[in-house]
Design a protein around this motif. Structure first.
Motif, PDB file in Angstrom:
ATOM      1  N   VAL A 159       0.905  -1.038   0.003  1.00 51.49           N
ATOM      2  CA  VAL A 159       0.107  -0.144  -0.057  1.00 51.49           C
ATOM      3  C   VAL A 159       0.958   1.361  -0.042  1.00 51.49           C
ATOM      4  O   VAL A 159       0.517   2.449  -0.682  1.00 51.49           O
ATOM      5  CB  VAL A 159      -0.949  -0.012   1.236  1.00 51.49           C
ATOM      6  N   LEU A 160       1.793   1.311   0.687  1.00 54.70           N
ATOM      7  CA  LEU A 160       2.727   2.250   0.793  1.00 54.70           C
ATOM      8  C   LEU A 160       3.353   2.574  -0.486  1.00 54.70           C
ATOM      9  O   LEU A 160       3.558   3.747  -1.003  1.00 54.70           O
ATOM     10  CB  LEU A 160       3.701   2.203   1.797  1.00 54.70           C
ATOM     11  N   ILE A 161       3.996   1.493  -1.134  1.00 55.41           N
ATOM     12  CA  ILE A 161       4.841   1.614  -2.344  1.00 55.41           C
ATOM     13  C   ILE A 161       3.640   2.431  -3.389  1.00 55.41           C
ATOM     14  O   ILE A 161       4.160   3.185  -4.169  1.00 55.41           O
ATOM     15  CB  ILE A 161       5.313   0.158  -2.788  1.00 55.41           C
ATOM     16  N   ILE A 162       2.585   1.822  -3.437  1.00 54.24           N
ATOM     17  CA  ILE A 162       1.547   2.290  -4.577  1.00 54.24           C
ATOM     18  C   ILE A 162       1.384   3.718  -4.351  1.00 54.24           C
ATOM     19  O   ILE A 162       1.406   4.756  -5.206  1.00 54.24           O
ATOM     20  CB  ILE A 162       0.066   1.565  -4.225  1.00 54.24           C
ATOM     21  N   SER A 163       1.119   4.264  -2.805  1.00 49.86           N
ATOM     22  CA  SER A 163       0.860   5.626  -2.514  1.00 49.86           C
ATOM     23  C   SER A 163       2.124   6.545  -3.010  1.00 49.86           C
ATOM     24  O   SER A 163       2.050   7.524  -3.450  1.00 49.86           O
ATOM     25  CB  SER A 163       0.573   5.771  -0.879  1.00 49.86           C
ATOM     26  N   PHE A 164       3.195   5.844  -2.555  1.00 44.93           N
ATOM     27  CA  PHE A 164       4.737   6.803  -2.988  1.00 44.93           C
ATOM     28  C   PHE A 164       4.756   6.886  -4.328  1.00 44.93           C
ATOM     29  O   PHE A 164       5.095   7.923  -4.847  1.00 44.93           O
ATOM     30  CB  PHE A 164       5.761   6.165  -2.280  1.00 44.93           C
ATOM     31  N   SER A 165       4.648   6.020  -5.171  1.00 45.03           N
ATOM     32  CA  SER A 165       4.661   5.702  -6.524  1.00 45.03           C
ATOM     33  C   SER A 165       3.830   6.881  -7.133  1.00 45.03           C
ATOM     34  O   SER A 165       4.238   7.365  -8.088  1.00 45.03           O
ATOM     35  CB  SER A 165       4.665   4.572  -7.298  1.00 45.03           C
ATOM     36  N   ILE A 166       2.566   6.970  -6.724  1.00 45.32           N
ATOM     37  CA  ILE A 166       1.562   7.798  -7.075  1.00 45.32           C
ATOM     38  C   ILE A 166       1.980   9.143  -6.894  1.00 45.32           C
ATOM     39  O   ILE A 166       1.986  10.154  -7.998  1.00 45.32           O
ATOM     40  CB  ILE A 166      -0.022   7.768  -6.618  1.00 45.32           C
ATOM     41  N   GLU A 167       2.642   9.372  -5.955  1.00 40.50           N
ATOM     42  CA  GLU A 167       3.301  10.515  -5.597  1.00 40.50           C
ATOM     43  C   GLU A 167       4.340  11.120  -6.583  1.00 40.50           C
ATOM     44  O   GLU A 167       4.409  12.258  -7.077  1.00 40.50           O
ATOM     45  CB  GLU A 167       3.781  10.715  -3.967  1.00 40.50           C
ATOM     46  N   HIS A 168       5.228  10.031  -7.016  1.00 40.42           N
ATOM     47  CA  HIS A 168       6.272  10.467  -7.729  1.00 40.42           C
ATOM     48  C   HIS A 168       5.425  10.710  -9.327  1.00 40.42           C
ATOM     49  O   HIS A 168       6.274  11.549 -10.008  1.00 40.42           O
ATOM     50  CB  HIS A 168       7.406   9.278  -7.999  1.00 40.42           C
ATOM     51  N   ILE A 169       4.784   9.939  -9.679  1.00 40.12           N
ATOM     52  CA  ILE A 169       3.950  10.202 -10.747  1.00 40.12           C
ATOM     53  C   ILE A 169       3.571  11.576 -10.868  1.00 40.12           C
ATOM     54  O   ILE A 169       3.576  12.244 -11.879  1.00 40.12           O
ATOM     55  CB  ILE A 169       2.833   8.990 -11.251  1.00 40.12           C
ATOM     56  N   ILE A 170       2.504  12.364  -9.932  1.00 40.99           N
ATOM     57  CA  ILE A 170       2.119  13.339  -9.873  1.00 40.99           C
ATOM     58  C   ILE A 170       3.189  14.450 -10.005  1.00 40.99           C
ATOM     59  O   ILE A 170       3.247  15.515 -10.790  1.00 40.99           O
ATOM     60  CB  ILE A 170       1.502  13.535  -8.503  1.00 40.99           C
ATOM     61  N   ALA A 171       4.419  14.148  -9.445  1.00 42.47           N
ATOM     62  CA  ALA A 171       5.578  15.096  -9.337  1.00 42.47           C
ATOM     63  C   ALA A 171       6.096  15.324 -10.756  1.00 42.47           C
ATOM     64  O   ALA A 171       6.791  16.206 -11.206  1.00 42.47           O
ATOM     65  CB  ALA A 171       6.601  14.687  -8.329  1.00 42.47           C
ATOM     66  N   LEU A 172       6.277  14.126 -11.292  1.00 44.35           N
ATOM     67  CA  LEU A 172       6.987  13.997 -12.864  1.00 44.35           C
ATOM     68  C   LEU A 172       6.073  14.853 -13.836  1.00 44.35           C
ATOM     69  O   LEU A 172       6.181  15.518 -14.426  1.00 44.35           O
ATOM     70  CB  LEU A 172       6.949  12.658 -13.285  1.00 44.35           C
ATOM     71  N   VAL A 173       4.366  14.417 -13.749  1.00 45.18           N
ATOM     72  CA  VAL A 173       3.546  15.196 -14.547  1.00 45.18           C
ATOM     73  C   VAL A 173       3.541  16.744 -14.234  1.00 45.18           C
ATOM     74  O   VAL A 173       3.648  17.684 -15.250  1.00 45.18           O
ATOM     75  CB  VAL A 173       2.254  14.812 -14.439  1.00 45.18           C
ATOM     76  N   GLN A 174       3.798  17.276 -13.105  1.00 48.15           N
ATOM     77  CA  GLN A 174       3.790  18.738 -12.798  1.00 48.15           C
ATOM     78  C   GLN A 174       5.550  19.300 -12.822  1.00 48.15           C
ATOM     79  O   GLN A 174       5.518  20.503 -12.749  1.00 48.15           O
ATOM     80  CB  GLN A 174       3.403  18.655 -11.372  1.00 48.15           C
ATOM     81  N   GLY A 175       6.238  18.413 -13.161  1.00 49.01           N
ATOM     82  CA  GLY A 175       7.569  19.083 -13.307  1.00 49.01           C
ATOM     83  C   GLY A 175       8.367  19.334 -12.018  1.00 49.01           C
ATOM     84  O   GLY A 175       8.986  20.112 -11.854  1.00 49.01           O
ATOM     85  N   LYS A 176       7.842  18.489 -10.783  1.00 49.18           N
ATOM     86  CA  LYS A 176       8.440  18.743  -9.765  1.00 49.18           C
ATOM     87  C   LYS A 176       9.168  17.663  -9.080  1.00 49.18           C
ATOM     88  O   LYS A 176       9.267  16.660  -9.736  1.00 49.18           O
ATOM     89  CB  LYS A 176       7.240  19.377  -8.685  1.00 49.18           C
ATOM     90  N   GLN A 177       9.855  17.857  -7.823  1.00 49.23           N
ATOM     91  CA  GLN A 177      10.640  16.841  -7.378  1.00 49.23           C
ATOM     92  C   GLN A 177       9.867  16.328  -5.973  1.00 49.23           C
ATOM     93  O   GLN A 177       9.389  17.264  -5.141  1.00 49.23           O
ATOM     94  CB  GLN A 177      11.943  17.617  -6.918  1.00 49.23           C
ATOM     95  N   VAL A 178       9.979  15.232  -5.444  1.00 50.05           N
ATOM     96  CA  VAL A 178       9.534  14.495  -4.253  1.00 50.05           C
ATOM     97  C   VAL A 178      10.796  14.805  -3.399  1.00 50.05           C
ATOM     98  O   VAL A 178      11.623  14.581  -3.665  1.00 50.05           O
ATOM     99  CB  VAL A 178       9.064  13.212  -4.405  1.00 50.05           C
ATOM    100  N   GLU A 179      10.306  15.611  -2.352  1.00 52.23           N
ATOM    101  CA  GLU A 179      11.535  15.891  -1.267  1.00 52.23           C
ATOM    102  C   GLU A 179      11.632  14.496  -0.268  1.00 52.23           C
ATOM    103  O   GLU A 179      10.573  14.378   0.065  1.00 52.23           O
ATOM    104  CB  GLU A 179      11.017  17.169  -0.260  1.00 52.23           C
ATOM    105  N   PRO A 180      12.767  14.113  -0.251  1.00 50.87           N
ATOM    106  CA  PRO A 180      12.911  13.046   0.589  1.00 50.87           C
ATOM    107  C   PRO A 180      12.523  13.222   2.118  1.00 50.87           C
ATOM    108  O   PRO A 180      12.474  14.437   2.562  1.00 50.87           O
ATOM    109  CB  PRO A 180      14.674  12.909   0.621  1.00 50.87           C
ATOM    110  N   SER A 181      12.013  12.024   2.853  1.00 52.20           N
ATOM    111  CA  SER A 181      11.661  12.119   4.183  1.00 52.20           C
ATOM    112  C   SER A 181      12.418  12.932   5.143  1.00 52.20           C
ATOM    113  O   SER A 181      11.945  13.311   6.128  1.00 52.20           O
ATOM    114  CB  SER A 181      11.125  10.889   4.506  1.00 52.20           C
TER     115      SER A 181
END
Length: 183
Positions: A159-181
């Motif tokens: 479940v966490l991997i799915i949620s984190f990957s969705i976040e990465h996809i949103i970041a790629l589409v918006q041209g942004k970066q996921v900031e590490p924890s």
């Protein structure tokens, strides 16, 4: 003596904007707690193994529950830690090959990679649920816990991997970066 000329400094790179939003806030909090939990779990495993060795060699009476509990905790530590590694891009990647392709193609490949990781996370959730349900009526020897406890970290991690990957996809589409924890 001849003077050494220094190369001109590189122009400052535009800082990539971090992704923001409710999903990012929740994922950052969950990932941070996942890291803390994994580290704490590692200390608990070390203490349990130390207690087992102490009991075996000093007291001549090894506790029976220590090995079973250590094995269950290792599952939680590794799978939760692996999920946090997906969010913080700490997993093994082939970035050296991706830098050779144009940015437009690179973004598409990265989207494909994250989509495949989502499928992998979904397989973890599905199979962990099926396996856990199939052995839920059995107990772990020496612990008295249901065997499903061994498969719960697989589901949580998926479940966490799915949620984190969705976040990465949103970041790629918006041209942004996921900031590490850890920031």
């Amino acid at each position: 003596m001849q003077e050494i000329e220094l190369a001109e400094p590189l122009p400052p790179q535009p800082a990539e904007r971090p992704l923001t939003g409710p999903l990012t806030s929740v994922n950052a909090l969950v990932a941070r707690w996942g890291m803390f939990t994994s580290v704490a779990g590692l200390f608990v495993v070390v203490a349990i193994v130390f207690f087992q060795v102490f009991g075996r060699y000093v007291l001549n009476s090894s506790p029976t529950w220590t090995e079973s509990l250590a094995l269950v905790l290792v599952l939680y530590i590794t799978l939760i830690g692996a999920a946090v590694g997906v969010r913080d891009a700490g997993h093994i990647g082939m970035e050296s090959l991706l830098v050779l392709v144009p940015e437009k193609i690179r973004n598409r490949i990265e989207l494909l990679i994250h989509a495949l990781v989502i499928l992998f996370g979904a397989a973890m959730v599905w199979n962990g649920s099926v396996l856990g349900h199939s052995v839920a009526s059995y107990l772990i020897p020496n612990l008295g816990l249901p065997e499903a406890v061994r498969y719960l970290p697989l589901v949580i991690s998926g479940v966490l991997i799915i949620s984190f990957s969705i976040e990465h996809i949103i970041a790629l589409v918006q041209g942004k970066q996921v900031e590490p924890s850890w920031h």
